[in-house]
Design a protein around this motif. Structure first.
Motif, PDB file in Angstrom:
ATOM      1  N   ASP A  25     -12.084  -1.207   0.228  1.00  0.00           N
ATOM      2  CA  ASP A  25     -12.089  -1.793  -1.113  1.00  0.00           C
ATOM      3  C   ASP A  25     -11.593  -3.224  -0.993  1.00  0.00           C
ATOM      4  O   ASP A  25     -10.618  -3.614  -1.619  1.00  0.00           O
ATOM      5  CB  ASP A  25     -11.147  -0.959  -1.999  1.00  0.00           C
ATOM      6  CG  ASP A  25     -11.506  -1.122  -3.463  1.00  0.00           C
ATOM      7  OD1 ASP A  25     -12.377  -1.949  -3.753  1.00  0.00           O
ATOM      8  OD2 ASP A  25     -10.906  -0.439  -4.291  1.00  0.00           O
TER       9      ASP A  25
ATOM     10  N   GLU B  52      -7.256   7.886   3.804  1.00  0.00           N
ATOM     11  CA  GLU B  52      -6.427   6.690   3.648  1.00  0.00           C
ATOM     12  C   GLU B  52      -4.952   7.020   3.779  1.00  0.00           C
ATOM     13  O   GLU B  52      -4.169   6.230   4.305  1.00  0.00           O
ATOM     14  CB  GLU B  52      -6.710   6.036   2.292  1.00  0.00           C
ATOM     15  CG  GLU B  52      -8.080   5.401   2.250  1.00  0.00           C
ATOM     16  CD  GLU B  52      -8.437   4.850   0.881  1.00  0.00           C
ATOM     17  OE1 GLU B  52      -9.185   3.886   0.822  1.00  0.00           O
ATOM     18  OE2 GLU B  52      -7.964   5.402  -0.131  1.00  0.00           O
TER      19      GLU B  52
ATOM     20  N   LEU C 122      -2.194  -2.716  -7.716  1.00  0.00           N
ATOM     21  CA  LEU C 122      -3.050  -1.728  -7.065  1.00  0.00           C
ATOM     22  C   LEU C 122      -3.399  -0.577  -8.005  1.00  0.00           C
ATOM     23  O   LEU C 122      -4.515  -0.063  -8.005  1.00  0.00           O
ATOM     24  CB  LEU C 122      -2.332  -1.190  -5.822  1.00  0.00           C
ATOM     25  CG  LEU C 122      -3.177  -0.509  -4.755  1.00  0.00           C
ATOM     26  CD1 LEU C 122      -4.085  -1.532  -4.084  1.00  0.00           C
ATOM     27  CD2 LEU C 122      -2.297   0.151  -3.719  1.00  0.00           C
TER      28      LEU C 122
ATOM     29  N   ARG D 136     -10.840  -5.921  -4.128  1.00  0.00           N
ATOM     30  CA  ARG D 136      -9.793  -5.543  -5.074  1.00  0.00           C
ATOM     31  C   ARG D 136      -8.425  -5.536  -4.414  1.00  0.00           C
ATOM     32  O   ARG D 136      -7.443  -6.020  -4.981  1.00  0.00           O
ATOM     33  CB  ARG D 136     -10.099  -4.172  -5.672  1.00  0.00           C
ATOM     34  CG  ARG D 136     -11.318  -4.206  -6.568  1.00  0.00           C
ATOM     35  CD  ARG D 136     -11.334  -3.046  -7.522  1.00  0.00           C
ATOM     36  NE  ARG D 136     -12.679  -2.879  -8.056  1.00  0.00           N
ATOM     37  CZ  ARG D 136     -13.604  -2.141  -7.483  1.00  0.00           C
ATOM     38  NH1 ARG D 136     -13.322  -1.471  -6.389  1.00  0.00           N
ATOM     39  NH2 ARG D 136     -14.805  -2.054  -8.000  1.00  0.00           N
ATOM     40  N   ILE D 137      -8.346  -4.986  -3.211  1.00  0.00           N
ATOM     41  CA  ILE D 137      -7.046  -4.932  -2.547  1.00  0.00           C
ATOM     42  C   ILE D 137      -6.588  -6.341  -2.194  1.00  0.00           C
ATOM     43  O   ILE D 137      -5.403  -6.661  -2.273  1.00  0.00           O
ATOM     44  CB  ILE D 137      -7.101  -4.024  -1.301  1.00  0.00           C
ATOM     45  CG1 ILE D 137      -7.384  -2.591  -1.732  1.00  0.00           C
ATOM     46  CG2 ILE D 137      -5.795  -4.088  -0.523  1.00  0.00           C
ATOM     47  CD1 ILE D 137      -7.388  -1.585  -0.619  1.00  0.00           C
TER      48      ILE D 137
ATOM     49  N   LYS E 133      -7.314  -0.682  -7.682  1.00  0.00           N
ATOM     50  CA  LYS E 133      -7.916   0.110  -6.599  1.00  0.00           C
ATOM     51  C   LYS E 133      -8.681   1.308  -7.164  1.00  0.00           C
ATOM     52  O   LYS E 133      -8.234   1.962  -8.079  1.00  0.00           O
ATOM     53  CB  LYS E 133      -6.839   0.611  -5.635  1.00  0.00           C
ATOM     54  CG  LYS E 133      -7.424   1.329  -4.413  1.00  0.00           C
ATOM     55  CD  LYS E 133      -6.314   1.801  -3.496  1.00  0.00           C
ATOM     56  CE  LYS E 133      -6.795   2.457  -2.219  1.00  0.00           C
ATOM     57  NZ  LYS E 133      -7.911   3.362  -2.338  1.00  0.00           N
ATOM     58  N   ARG E 134      -9.805   1.576  -6.550  1.00  0.00           N
ATOM     59  CA  ARG E 134     -10.534   2.791  -6.887  1.00  0.00           C
ATOM     60  C   ARG E 134     -10.494   3.715  -5.694  1.00  0.00           C
ATOM     61  O   ARG E 134     -10.410   3.270  -4.560  1.00  0.00           O
ATOM     62  CB  ARG E 134     -11.996   2.461  -7.193  1.00  0.00           C
ATOM     63  CG  ARG E 134     -12.091   1.453  -8.289  1.00  0.00           C
ATOM     64  CD  ARG E 134     -13.240   1.724  -9.193  1.00  0.00           C
ATOM     65  NE  ARG E 134     -13.234   0.716 -10.238  1.00  0.00           N
ATOM     66  CZ  ARG E 134     -14.285   0.012 -10.567  1.00  0.00           C
ATOM     67  NH1 ARG E 134     -15.415   0.226  -9.936  1.00  0.00           N
ATOM     68  NH2 ARG E 134     -14.226  -0.881 -11.524  1.00  0.00           N
ATOM     69  N   LYS E 135     -10.582   4.974  -5.994  1.00  0.00           N
ATOM     70  CA  LYS E 135     -10.535   5.944  -4.916  1.00  0.00           C
ATOM     71  C   LYS E 135     -11.853   5.923  -4.167  1.00  0.00           C
ATOM     72  O   LYS E 135     -12.911   5.893  -4.768  1.00  0.00           O
ATOM     73  CB  LYS E 135     -10.303   7.321  -5.509  1.00  0.00           C
ATOM     74  CG  LYS E 135      -9.954   8.342  -4.474  1.00  0.00           C
ATOM     75  CD  LYS E 135      -9.550   9.619  -5.163  1.00  0.00           C
ATOM     76  CE  LYS E 135      -9.064  10.611  -4.149  1.00  0.00           C
ATOM     77  NZ  LYS E 135      -8.630  11.838  -4.768  1.00  0.00           N
ATOM     78  N   SER E 136     -11.787   5.924  -2.835  1.00  0.00           N
ATOM     79  CA  SER E 136     -13.018   5.981  -2.074  1.00  0.00           C
ATOM     80  C   SER E 136     -13.431   7.447  -1.949  1.00  0.00           C
ATOM     81  O   SER E 136     -12.754   8.339  -2.432  1.00  0.00           O
ATOM     82  CB  SER E 136     -12.828   5.355  -0.699  1.00  0.00           C
ATOM     83  OG  SER E 136     -11.954   6.127   0.065  1.00  0.00           O
TER      84      SER E 136
ATOM     85  N   ILE F 127      -7.871  -1.261   3.696  1.00  0.00           N
ATOM     86  CA  ILE F 127      -8.284  -2.477   3.006  1.00  0.00           C
ATOM     87  C   ILE F 127      -9.809  -2.599   2.972  1.00  0.00           C
ATOM     88  O   ILE F 127     -10.390  -2.941   1.949  1.00  0.00           O
ATOM     89  CB  ILE F 127      -7.673  -3.712   3.698  1.00  0.00           C
ATOM     90  CG1 ILE F 127      -6.157  -3.690   3.551  1.00  0.00           C
ATOM     91  CG2 ILE F 127      -8.249  -4.987   3.131  1.00  0.00           C
ATOM     92  CD1 ILE F 127      -5.434  -4.606   4.500  1.00  0.00           C
TER      93      ILE F 127
ATOM     94  N   CYS G  13      -4.809  -7.969  -4.990  1.00  0.00           N
ATOM     95  CA  CYS G  13      -3.417  -7.475  -5.042  1.00  0.00           C
ATOM     96  C   CYS G  13      -2.571  -8.187  -3.995  1.00  0.00           C
ATOM     97  O   CYS G  13      -1.444  -8.606  -4.268  1.00  0.00           O
ATOM     98  CB  CYS G  13      -3.352  -5.978  -4.767  1.00  0.00           C
ATOM     99  SG  CYS G  13      -4.353  -4.987  -5.854  1.00  0.00           S
TER     100      CYS G  13
ATOM    101  N   LEU H 244       0.836  -1.205   0.000  1.00  0.00           N
ATOM    102  CA  LEU H 244       0.000   0.000   0.000  1.00  0.00           C
ATOM    103  C   LEU H 244       0.870   1.254   0.000  1.00  0.00           C
ATOM    104  O   LEU H 244       0.582   2.224  -0.706  1.00  0.00           O
ATOM    105  CB  LEU H 244      -0.924   0.005   1.221  1.00  0.00           C
ATOM    106  CG  LEU H 244      -2.123  -0.936   1.160  1.00  0.00           C
ATOM    107  CD1 LEU H 244      -2.815  -1.016   2.518  1.00  0.00           C
ATOM    108  CD2 LEU H 244      -3.116  -0.480   0.109  1.00  0.00           C
TER     109      LEU H 244
END
Lengths: 108, 363
Positions: free
Chosen positions: B273, B247, B333, B276-277, B337-340, B270, B280, B228
């Motif tokens: 998401d 985050e 990632l 998805r994480i 990963k998408r942005k929250s 984590i 990874c 991360l």
């Protein structure tokens, strides 16, 4: 219009206070009075008084988590949204609140 | 009954948990830096570092209890606390871990709510319903369900994994494949029950003088926090913003705890998401596990992250494995990963009001 509300996000550090600030700015720009209580990680700040609640036309809850004292608002017109809605579209949200209040008054 | 609001309740639980994890995790980190060891007998004397490490370790060990209590509290208010706490203890004792705690929190909370509505007693007995009947009945029902039904399933899974791992270790040629599997299993549930099963297995191998598997576990447990962190810097480099400010804040403590092989610090990121994480994590840990196995970085220390380094053979290669694994994680990632939800203070243009998110009541 008299607006009161509560803001609370998950971490209770950032979104809570941004939502509060945005709501207050948007409401004051539209000429309403507003009081927002925050329930952050530090605890409750700017607590709503009984008078605030009694005189309010509508309650806005910008919350991502379960808040304390939701039962205070029983019987009030209440709108609940995630904090991100208050952060991203505060003006539209305030306008919507006004519509809700007005539509009820017309019915009466 | 309305919606169950599953997401809101886990978020409430986590909002209570964040300060707890930070405090307990940092106690352990500080203790470990000064060479603290878990105290087993207080009469034999101990250092301040030992005391910090022990308290931190106990604190993290109670995470299932904590999350179960506060999810149940979020769902059922005060009557949820007692059953949530007791059921969390059950998860801890059985090794069901954090995910078990999540599960009992939900079950306990919803059951309390259901019983609240459905139990009818004469008015002179009303006082004892929240005092005794709700917590007791909920704990008995969910407790027995966990012990006898969920427990059996988890035990069967444990035995299956154990047999499989044992046969692979004995068959020699598939050592890299074993590394891949151990890596994935150690990492994908972030210190949860699967990780603990692997720990029991590799611990046993270590006492038999086979130290590489436990080295895989130490390394793979650190993939998520390091991946991360590297992922964050990569995203800055590519100007591909996938981390929210919240985050980024959580990442700092996640990284520090990661140095000591504590994965829990990464939970706040984590869980935003999870699927998805975790993909990874699986890929990164697989690469990492295979490399640690291939380079034979056997360990004589069962845990400790970087503080285990003095006990690891070929430490340079061990670090390299960790680095490569974390990089693989970080690159995955970038794609997954998408942005929250994020704050955009500067943004003047407002987004369209999402009417579906409004819940209106009291009209």
């Amino acid at each position: 219009m008299n607006i009161i509300g509560v803001a609370a996000c998950v971490a209770g550090i950032a979104h809570t206070y941004i939502a509060k600030k945005k709501l207050i700015l948007a409401a004051e720009k539209a000429g309403h009075t507003i009081h927002i209580e925050t329930q952050g990680t530090i605890g409750i700040e700017d607590k709503l008084t009984d008078n605030d609640i009694k005189s309010a036309d509508i309650v806005i809850l910008a919350i991502d988590i379960q808040i304390k004292g939701k039962d205070r608002f029983i019987g009030k017109k209440m709108v609940e949204v995630p904090t991100e809605v208050a952060v991203h579209s505060p003006t539209a949200l305030i306008k919507k609140l006004q519509e809700i209040v007005e539509s009820v008054e017309v019915k009466k | 009954m309305g919606s169950l609001q599953i997401r809101k309740h886990i978020m409430t639980g986590i909002s209570y948990m964040i300060p707890y994890v930070c405090a307990a995790g940092m106690l352990m980190v500080i203790g470990n830096i000064f060479g603290g060891r878990t105290i087993t007998d207080y009469r034999q004397g101990f250092s301040i570092a030992d005391a910090l490490t022990t308290l931190g370790g106990d604190g993290l060990g109670l995470l299932p209890v904590f999350i179960s209590t506060f999810i149940a509290y979020s769902i059922a208010d005060r009557p949820g606390i007692a059953p949530g706490f007791l059921l969390g203890l059950l998860c801890r004792a059985n090794g069901f871990g954090f995910l078990g705690g999540l599960f009992t929190g939900y079950l306990g909370g919803y059951l309390v709510n259901y019983l609240k509505k459905s139990i009818k007693v004469p008015s002179f007995m009303e006082g004892i319903v929240p005092q005794m009947i709700l917590p007791l009945l909920t704990t008995i029902i969910v407790g027995l369900f966990m012990e006898y039904i969920v427990g059996i399933a988890i035990l069967a899974l444990t035995d299956g994994v154990y047999t499989l791992l044992m046969s692979m270790q004995n068959s020699g040629g598939s050592i890299v494949l074993l590394g891949v599997i151990l890596g994935i299993l150690s990492a994908v549930d972030y210190g949860g029950p699967i990780n603990k099963i692997v720990f029991v297995f590799v611990m046993q191998l270590m006492t038999q003088g086979i130290g590489t598997p436990i080295s895989v576990l130490i390394s793979a447990s650190m993939i998520a926090p390091f991946g991360l962190t590297i992922g964050y810097f990569l995203s800055r480099l590519f100007k591909h913003n996938i981390f929210s400010n919240q985050e980024i804040n959580a990442l700092k403590s996640a990284f520090l705890m990661g140095c000591c092989q504590i994965t829990e610090g990464s939970y706040p990121i984590i869980l935003n998401d999870f699927v998805r994480i975790t993909i990874c994590t699986g890929i990164g840990a697989a690469v990492d596990g295979a490399l640690v196995m291939y380079w034979q970085c056997a360990s004589t220390v069962p845990a400790g992250g970087f503080f285990a380094l003095p006990g690891i053979a070929n430490p340079g290669f061990w670090l390299l494995s960790l680095l490569i694994g974390s990089f693989v994680f970080a690159i995955c990632l970038q794609f997954l990963k998408r942005k929250s939800t994020e704050e955009t203070i500067e943004e003047e243009l407002e987004q369209q009001l999402d009417l579906s998110s409004l819940k209106i009541s009291g009209l």
